[in-house]
Design an enzyme around this catalytic site. Structure first.
Site, short mmCIF file in Angstrom:
data_model
loop_
_atom_site.label_atom_id
_atom_site.label_comp_id
_atom_site.label_asym_id
_atom_site.label_seq_id
_atom_site.Cartn_x
_atom_site.Cartn_y
_atom_site.Cartn_z
CG HIS A 1 -2.05 -1.00 1.11
ND1 HIS A 1 -1.84 -2.36 1.05
CD2 HIS A 1 -3.40 -0.84 1.06
CE1 HIS A 1 -3.01 -3.00 0.98
NE2 HIS A 1 -3.97 -2.09 0.97
CE LYS B 1 8.25 -1.91 0.36
NZ LYS B 1 8.08 -2.92 1.44
CG ASP C 1 9.01 -9.11 5.48
OD1 ASP C 1 8.20 -8.17 5.64
OD2 ASP C 1 9.54 -9.70 6.44
CE1 TYR D 1 16.96 -0.31 13.46
CE2 TYR D 1 15.22 -0.44 11.81
CZ TYR D 1 15.64 -0.59 13.11
OH TYR D 1 14.76 -1.02 14.07
#
Length: 209
Positions: free
Chosen positions: A15, A19, A75, A168
């Protein structure tokens, strides 16, 4: 023989518009029309897996079953060797604000600080080896699926450096470099990233690229 995607529509099980744009650009040369699960109004499944592979498959299979089209999900996350691979699949969860911490959303600086605090607690000689992982899963409505895994090794640094990354990135220095992911130009990062590694494996297998 590996099952092939061919051309046509491919649901990107996300969503997140950013991406979708990134993945669609990577797949554009292969004649695939990418559409997001969000644009189709598909619900986001609960990511109940304990590995990147499990969570990627959960998302891809849910999108394929709901849309009747092949679907691709990813993922990804970061793992620290000294923390037994944590945060790993809980990378995003570590950045999630609790109800008492203000507005909902993700606080990546807090998450980076949590990792640093846990490393510092082990002393100055603690290993700072870390790696980013990315798993890409393709699923078809009939239940067939394929998985591709990518990785980028490096070390964690502190304090955070750079403004061009996300998550990160400001504390991750890839092996062979002295700049963090957040200090690298986007094209530089993309060339060595865990996602690029996984996509290289996918395109080689699917399209002979």
């Amino acid at each position: 023989m590996t099952r092939q995607l061919g051309s046509g529509k491919l649901v990107i099980a996300t969503h997140n518009a950013g991406k979708l744009k990134e993945i669609a650009a990577l797949l554009e040369p292969y004649g695939l029309e990418c559409i997001s699960a969000g644009a189709l109004g598909l619900p986001e499944p609960a990511e109940t897996g304990t590995t990147f592979v499990e969570n990627a498959l959960i998302k891809a299979q849910a999108a394929a079953e709901a849309s009747g089209l092949p679907a691709l999900a990813d993922d990804s996350g970061i793992s620290a060797a000294a923390l037994d691979g944590k945060p790993g699949v809980y990378t995003a969860d570590w950045a999630e604000r609790q109800w008492f911490e203000g507005e909902p959303g993700r606080d990546w600086y807090m998450a980076m600080g949590k990792v640093e605090g846990m490393l510092a607690a082990q002393g100055p000689d603690v290993s700072r080896d870390a790696w980013f992982s990315c798993v890409l899963a393709i699923a078809w409505p009939d239940g067939d699926h394929l998985v591709y895994e990518g990785r980028c090794n490096g070390k964690l640094t502190w304090p955070p450096r750079g403004t061009m990354g996300f998550g990160y990135d400001p504390v991750f220095v890839p092996n062979g470099h002295d700049r963090t992911f957040a200090e690298l130009e986007p094209d530089e990062k993309r060339a060595m990233s865990h996602r690029s590694d996984a996509f290289a494996k996918l395109t080689a297998d699917q399209f002979g690229a």
